[in-house]
Design an enzyme around this catalytic site. Structure first.
Site, PDB file in Angstrom:
ATOM      1  N   ASP A  55      35.161  43.527  38.644  1.00  0.00           N
ATOM      2  CA  ASP A  55      35.358  44.967  38.733  1.00  0.00           C
ATOM      3  C   ASP A  55      36.829  45.339  38.619  1.00  0.00           C
ATOM      4  O   ASP A  55      37.719  44.491  38.694  1.00  0.00           O
ATOM      5  CB  ASP A  55      34.799  45.484  40.067  1.00  0.00           C
ATOM      6  N   TYR A 113      34.496  32.388  44.545  1.00  0.00           N
ATOM      7  CA  TYR A 113      35.487  33.433  44.790  1.00  0.00           C
ATOM      8  C   TYR A 113      36.211  33.127  46.097  1.00  0.00           C
ATOM      9  O   TYR A 113      35.683  32.428  46.962  1.00  0.00           O
ATOM     10  CB  TYR A 113      34.814  34.794  44.962  1.00  0.00           C
TER      11      TYR A 113
END
Length: 252
Positions: A55, A113
């Site tokens: 994003d 992540y």
């Protein structure tokens, strides 16, 4: 003309200047930047597919994409040229030839992540971490994170109106650690939903600050309702850090 071959690009980027990974109208994206650089080098339109979207404002210390090419080239020359053309916020680290049907998105077997939280204002780290002026309970956050492990439906942590076939993901690792005055959250799964990691981080920080209990996590997951989970943590603290593929797809 040479036979068309497929290549994986391994890269990293600072997410602040970009409106996410994916190409979109009237917005500057990582994908658009790389496709433009490749097209400039090869003097013909060249498209890429990434391992997944990030994003707006999210960073990557390790991202992978693939492209096809029917022109012979020296990988080291292309590597140098792309890094010269691309903005300073994107760095190509490696170019590898792969099987013709290898796919950067669908062949990834694991993605990882990490999320960074700092506790003091820092002119050097502000764009790369969430500055939290509170001290969450690490033990409680790890108790909450334990409920994430395994294969489950994570719709409660997905952005709404997401076009996916299902919301099931298998989370293999999820834990917090305190390191050099920072809090780091590590998470590894076979796939992630849009906004999933930031929603998980926000929910776990709520647990650490006493706004929720660790035992609330199973109820949130079972609800399949995004409104039941916490507010998404800021994008700037999130990094895609590892994408793993079967070794059999590489030809070099």
């Amino acid at each position: 003309m040479s036979q068309k071959k497929r290549y994986f690009l391994e890269l990293s980027y600072h997410g602040k200047p970009f409106h996410g990974w994916q190409i979109q109208k009237n917005a500057f994206s990582v994908q658009e930047s790389i496709e433009s650089a490749l097209s400039t080098f090869f003097q013909k339109p060249t498209t890429i597919m990434g391992s997944g979207r990030t994003d707006t404002g999210v960073h990557a210390s390790h991202q992978v994409c693939h492209f096809d090419c029917d022109v012979a080239f020296e990988p080291e020359r292309l590597l140098k040229a792309l890094n010269g053309i691309l903005p300073k916020e994107i760095a190509i680290k490696r170019i590898r030839e792969v099987e013709k049907d290898a796919n950067a998105r669908f062949d990834a077997i694991e993605r990882s992540y990490f999320y960074r939280i700092i506790f003091q204002k820092s002119p050097f780290q502000d764009e790369l971490a969430w500055t939290l002026f509170a001290n969450p309970d690490l033990e409680k956050m790890n108790l909450g994170a334990n409920f994430l492990l395994g294969e489950q439906d994570f719709e409660a942590f997905s952005k709404v109106h997401t076009e996916v076939n299902h919301f099931r993901c298998q989370i293999k690792k999820a834990y917090w650690e305190q390191k050099d005055g920072e809090l780091l959250f590590h998470i590894t799964a076979n796939r992630f939903l849009r906004g999933m990691v930031r929603a998980i981080v926000g929910t776990l920080v709520d647990i650490g600050l006493g706004k929720r209990l660790p035992e609330d996590m199973p109820k949130i997951i079972a609800s399949k309702d995004r409104a039941q989970a916490g507010k998404a943590a800021p994008a700037k603290g999130l990094f895609l850090c590892k994408v793993i593929y079967p070794e059999s797809i590489y030809l070099d």
